[in-house]
Design a protein around this motif. Sequence first.
Motif, PDB file in Angstrom:
ATOM      1  N   ALA A  67       0.833  -1.208   0.000  1.00  0.00           N
ATOM      2  CA  ALA A  67       0.000   0.000   0.000  1.00  0.00           C
ATOM      3  C   ALA A  67       0.866   1.256   0.000  1.00  0.00           C
ATOM      4  O   ALA A  67       0.615   2.204  -0.760  1.00  0.00           O
ATOM      5  CB  ALA A  67      -0.932  -0.002   1.207  1.00  0.00           C
ATOM      6  N   ALA A  68       1.907   1.271   0.838  1.00  0.00           N
ATOM      7  CA  ALA A  68       2.797   2.431   0.892  1.00  0.00           C
ATOM      8  C   ALA A  68       3.587   2.570  -0.405  1.00  0.00           C
ATOM      9  O   ALA A  68       3.746   3.676  -0.940  1.00  0.00           O
ATOM     10  CB  ALA A  68       3.745   2.308   2.085  1.00  0.00           C
ATOM     11  N   ALA A  69       4.080   1.441  -0.920  1.00  0.00           N
ATOM     12  CA  ALA A  69       4.848   1.478  -2.166  1.00  0.00           C
ATOM     13  C   ALA A  69       3.980   1.927  -3.331  1.00  0.00           C
ATOM     14  O   ALA A  69       4.456   2.604  -4.252  1.00  0.00           O
ATOM     15  CB  ALA A  69       5.454   0.107  -2.447  1.00  0.00           C
ATOM     16  N   SER A  70       2.697   1.576  -3.299  1.00  0.00           N
ATOM     17  CA  SER A  70       1.788   1.987  -4.364  1.00  0.00           C
ATOM     18  C   SER A  70       1.639   3.501  -4.413  1.00  0.00           C
ATOM     19  O   SER A  70       1.650   4.110  -5.495  1.00  0.00           O
ATOM     20  CB  SER A  70       0.423   1.325  -4.151  1.00  0.00           C
ATOM     21  N   LYS A  71       1.499   4.126  -3.248  1.00  0.00           N
ATOM     22  CA  LYS A  71       1.437   5.590  -3.200  1.00  0.00           C
ATOM     23  C   LYS A  71       2.747   6.206  -3.686  1.00  0.00           C
ATOM     24  O   LYS A  71       2.762   7.188  -4.429  1.00  0.00           O
ATOM     25  CB  LYS A  71       1.170   6.052  -1.761  1.00  0.00           C
ATOM     26  N   TYR A  72       3.837   5.609  -3.261  1.00  0.00           N
ATOM     27  CA  TYR A  72       5.180   6.120  -3.554  1.00  0.00           C
ATOM     28  C   TYR A  72       5.496   6.040  -5.044  1.00  0.00           C
ATOM     29  O   TYR A  72       5.831   7.042  -5.687  1.00  0.00           O
ATOM     30  CB  TYR A  72       6.167   5.311  -2.723  1.00  0.00           C
ATOM     31  N   PHE A  73       5.362   4.855  -5.620  1.00  0.00           N
ATOM     32  CA  PHE A  73       5.689   4.686  -7.033  1.00  0.00           C
ATOM     33  C   PHE A  73       4.637   5.290  -7.953  1.00  0.00           C
ATOM     34  O   PHE A  73       4.900   5.536  -9.125  1.00  0.00           O
ATOM     35  CB  PHE A  73       5.872   3.197  -7.361  1.00  0.00           C
ATOM     36  N   GLY A  74       3.447   5.540  -7.416  1.00  0.00           N
ATOM     37  CA  GLY A  74       2.396   6.129  -8.232  1.00  0.00           C
ATOM     38  C   GLY A  74       2.537   7.620  -8.443  1.00  0.00           C
ATOM     39  O   GLY A  74       1.881   8.194  -9.324  1.00  0.00           O
ATOM     40  N   PHE A  75       3.398   8.264  -7.664  1.00  0.00           N
ATOM     41  CA  PHE A  75       3.577   9.705  -7.793  1.00  0.00           C
ATOM     42  C   PHE A  75       4.314  10.054  -9.081  1.00  0.00           C
ATOM     43  O   PHE A  75       5.305   9.407  -9.437  1.00  0.00           O
ATOM     44  CB  PHE A  75       4.371  10.244  -6.601  1.00  0.00           C
ATOM     45  N   VAL A  76       3.832  11.073  -9.776  1.00  0.00           N
ATOM     46  CA  VAL A  76       4.497  11.607 -10.959  1.00  0.00           C
ATOM     47  C   VAL A  76       4.764  13.086 -10.718  1.00  0.00           C
ATOM     48  O   VAL A  76       3.841  13.854 -10.449  1.00  0.00           O
ATOM     49  CB  VAL A  76       3.645  11.423 -12.232  1.00  0.00           C
ATOM     50  N   SER A  77       6.026  13.473 -10.796  1.00  0.00           N
ATOM     51  CA  SER A  77       6.405  14.849 -10.483  1.00  0.00           C
ATOM     52  C   SER A  77       6.004  15.808 -11.592  1.00  0.00           C
ATOM     53  O   SER A  77       5.595  15.395 -12.686  1.00  0.00           O
ATOM     54  CB  SER A  77       7.913  14.939 -10.248  1.00  0.00           C
ATOM     55  N   LEU A 292       6.303  16.534   9.879  1.00  0.00           N
ATOM     56  CA  LEU A 292       5.020  16.055  10.370  1.00  0.00           C
ATOM     57  C   LEU A 292       3.962  16.250   9.288  1.00  0.00           C
ATOM     58  O   LEU A 292       3.863  17.328   8.706  1.00  0.00           O
ATOM     59  CB  LEU A 292       4.608  16.815  11.635  1.00  0.00           C
ATOM     60  N   VAL A 293       3.187  15.193   9.024  1.00  0.00           N
ATOM     61  CA  VAL A 293       2.145  15.262   7.998  1.00  0.00           C
ATOM     62  C   VAL A 293       0.818  14.841   8.630  1.00  0.00           C
ATOM     63  O   VAL A 293       0.689  13.724   9.145  1.00  0.00           O
ATOM     64  CB  VAL A 293       2.467  14.373   6.790  1.00  0.00           C
ATOM     65  N   TYR A 294      -0.144  15.720   8.553  1.00  0.00           N
ATOM     66  CA  TYR A 294      -1.451  15.549   9.198  1.00  0.00           C
ATOM     67  C   TYR A 294      -2.353  14.664   8.352  1.00  0.00           C
ATOM     68  O   TYR A 294      -2.456  14.833   7.135  1.00  0.00           O
ATOM     69  CB  TYR A 294      -2.071  16.933   9.378  1.00  0.00           C
ATOM     70  N   ASP A 295      -3.018  13.719   9.018  1.00  0.00           N
ATOM     71  CA  ASP A 295      -3.953  12.820   8.346  1.00  0.00           C
ATOM     72  C   ASP A 295      -5.239  12.788   9.159  1.00  0.00           C
ATOM     73  O   ASP A 295      -5.248  12.352  10.311  1.00  0.00           O
ATOM     74  CB  ASP A 295      -3.354  11.416   8.236  1.00  0.00           C
ATOM     75  N   ALA A 296      -6.328  13.244   8.569  1.00  0.00           N
ATOM     76  CA  ALA A 296      -7.610  13.296   9.274  1.00  0.00           C
ATOM     77  C   ALA A 296      -8.366  11.976   9.220  1.00  0.00           C
ATOM     78  O   ALA A 296      -9.432  11.852   9.827  1.00  0.00           O
ATOM     79  CB  ALA A 296      -8.479  14.404   8.681  1.00  0.00           C
ATOM     80  N   TYR A 297      -7.813  10.979   8.520  1.00  0.00           N
ATOM     81  CA  TYR A 297      -8.544   9.734   8.300  1.00  0.00           C
ATOM     82  C   TYR A 297      -7.953   8.601   9.126  1.00  0.00           C
ATOM     83  O   TYR A 297      -6.759   8.312   9.050  1.00  0.00           O
ATOM     84  CB  TYR A 297      -8.531   9.384   6.814  1.00  0.00           C
ATOM     85  N   ALA A 298      -8.798   7.931   9.888  1.00  0.00           N
ATOM     86  CA  ALA A 298      -8.340   6.887  10.793  1.00  0.00           C
ATOM     87  C   ALA A 298      -7.768   5.684  10.050  1.00  0.00           C
ATOM     88  O   ALA A 298      -6.937   4.947  10.592  1.00  0.00           O
ATOM     89  CB  ALA A 298      -9.490   6.431  11.694  1.00  0.00           C
ATOM     90  N   ASP A 299      -8.176   5.477   8.800  1.00  0.00           N
ATOM     91  CA  ASP A 299      -7.700   4.314   8.052  1.00  0.00           C
ATOM     92  C   ASP A 299      -6.354   4.559   7.384  1.00  0.00           C
ATOM     93  O   ASP A 299      -5.896   3.736   6.590  1.00  0.00           O
ATOM     94  CB  ASP A 299      -8.729   3.882   7.010  1.00  0.00           C
ATOM     95  N   ASN A 300      -5.712   5.687   7.689  1.00  0.00           N
ATOM     96  CA  ASN A 300      -4.351   5.993   7.227  1.00  0.00           C
ATOM     97  C   ASN A 300      -4.290   6.125   5.709  1.00  0.00           C
ATOM     98  O   ASN A 300      -4.047   5.158   4.987  1.00  0.00           O
ATOM     99  CB  ASN A 300      -3.355   4.938   7.701  1.00  0.00           C
ATOM    100  N   SER A 301      -4.472   7.342   5.235  1.00  0.00           N
ATOM    101  CA  SER A 301      -4.435   7.600   3.792  1.00  0.00           C
ATOM    102  C   SER A 301      -3.013   7.788   3.270  1.00  0.00           C
ATOM    103  O   SER A 301      -2.819   8.091   2.096  1.00  0.00           O
ATOM    104  CB  SER A 301      -5.276   8.835   3.467  1.00  0.00           C
ATOM    105  N   LEU A 302      -2.027   7.643   4.152  1.00  0.00           N
ATOM    106  CA  LEU A 302      -0.596   7.678   3.779  1.00  0.00           C
ATOM    107  C   LEU A 302      -0.161   9.003   3.144  1.00  0.00           C
ATOM    108  O   LEU A 302       0.616   9.017   2.192  1.00  0.00           O
ATOM    109  CB  LEU A 302      -0.261   6.527   2.829  1.00  0.00           C
ATOM    110  N   PRO A 303      -0.579  10.142   3.656  1.00  0.00           N
ATOM    111  CA  PRO A 303      -0.138  11.409   3.060  1.00  0.00           C
ATOM    112  C   PRO A 303       1.339  11.674   3.268  1.00  0.00           C
ATOM    113  O   PRO A 303       1.948  12.444   2.517  1.00  0.00           O
ATOM    114  CB  PRO A 303      -0.995  12.457   3.792  1.00  0.00           C
TER     115      PRO A 303
END
Length: 506
Positions: A67-77, A292-303
């Motif tokens: 899940a974390a790698a998906s967010k990471y590799f999915g980013f396009v600058s 520090l990165v704020y996340d308002a969602y309890a299910d961890n949206s990995l911001p």
Amino acid sequence: MQMQGNISQSKYVEITSGVGGASAATEKELILRLVTANAKVAADTVLEFEGLDAVGAYFGTSGEEYAAASKYFGFVSKAVRRPQKISFYRSTLSALAPFVRGTVKAAALGDFKDISDGSFSLSMGGLTYEITGLDFSTAPDYATVASAIETKIRANADGGELWTAATVAYDPSENVFVLTGGTAGDAIIVAPSAAASGTDITGMLGWSAGSQPIVSQGTDAQSVSELLSKTLNLSNNFGSLSFLPELTAEQITEAAQYTHAQNMQYQFLVRVEPENYAQVQAAVSGYSGVCLVYDAYADNSLPHILPAAVAASADYNAVNGAPGYDYQKDDTVAPSVTDDATYDKLVPLKVNFIGRTQQAGLGISFYQPGFMQGAVEDQGVYMNEVWLKDKFITAVLNTQLGLNKWPAGEDGLTIFDTISQPVREAAKNNGTVSVGKTLTDTQKVYITQLTGDADAWQQVQTQGDYMVRKIVQKSISGTMQYVLQYTYIYSKGDQIRKVEGSHILI
């Protein structure tokens, strides 16, 4: 006519060929390192993967690593680049028992049924026993095979609980066998090998050295600082670090203290929530390198993965390639801040978030404000310095490794000028160093006092940087050594964060 022999040419001319000036030290990549509690990662081991598919093939696609790698590799600058590599390290905040886990599928059950005298040699906790007399001829399934092996291992009472409470399990999801010592803590284990007699089954289990199983030594519980020191010592090839297991406020603070002490080696990314952001921020506010990165969602949206992806996708070889972190987008992460009241609470605390504004009725979400805790507030400036420091380190190491001797005189200073100039030019080219930025009177006085050169500030303002270097003698480890010392002053590449205008109609 018969051909006659000749005297060897080397008697007169002998030339030795080789490659000179080759680079031995490589620059580190500003990739993400995730600390994980996944049982497929051995203690004291750094795993690197190129691409999401490789992460999925190793960890599977249903866990937090993927899940974390998906967010990471999915980013396009904004420069249409994306991260190319990610690394993982096993958490040792809790003690780990030694284990051996197969990485290749176990032999067919029918093959095991052909074994009535199975054996192998096992070394664990400093003791070696031969496991013999394994009969699988009537085994109805793999679990029975595992149970028979476990019983034989546990019979070695002289090995203590490490042996008598050891477990052998069959993992049907991957068709592999896993051997785990009976106690958690410091203990050595070796991949099993063939015994002196019987039929060797280590290959069938996927445990033989040739099968390349995961072999993890037993480890005592470590503090956060000990863990970070170990992973950095094993490999400093990362620019961002975060933990997948949730840390306590005290552990976050300890990690922040350690990161601060490393003096801009990497950024420590921490997800905070509405319930704890104020407490955590108050505890780490004085420590540099903490994001520090704020996340308002309890299910961890990995911001908090987004700034790691920004760093990993940066192209420092390109013109203006040094990225800013404010205004970076990731539309797969829902915004956590959508009102001015929350914005006004978080920004003064230098807590980052995915925030949403709108233009012409269309919502626009992006990472903001791109701040760090500690003295260096701008996240882009901080990460640029991580890159720049490593460039200097690499240049110096390659010079020391490539030269027969680095002379301690004017020639030595000239060599340093030669290797540092390309680094300085690259920093100006990519925007790490800002050329032509107006200095304040305080900055001018500071530069003058630091350098002893009344014109130094003018060079910093017009050319972007100024270098002072000298060779001195110092006592190091009880011996006098020549040391090249340098001070590099540069105008940091800041980011415009807001535009204010006045429209005057006449």
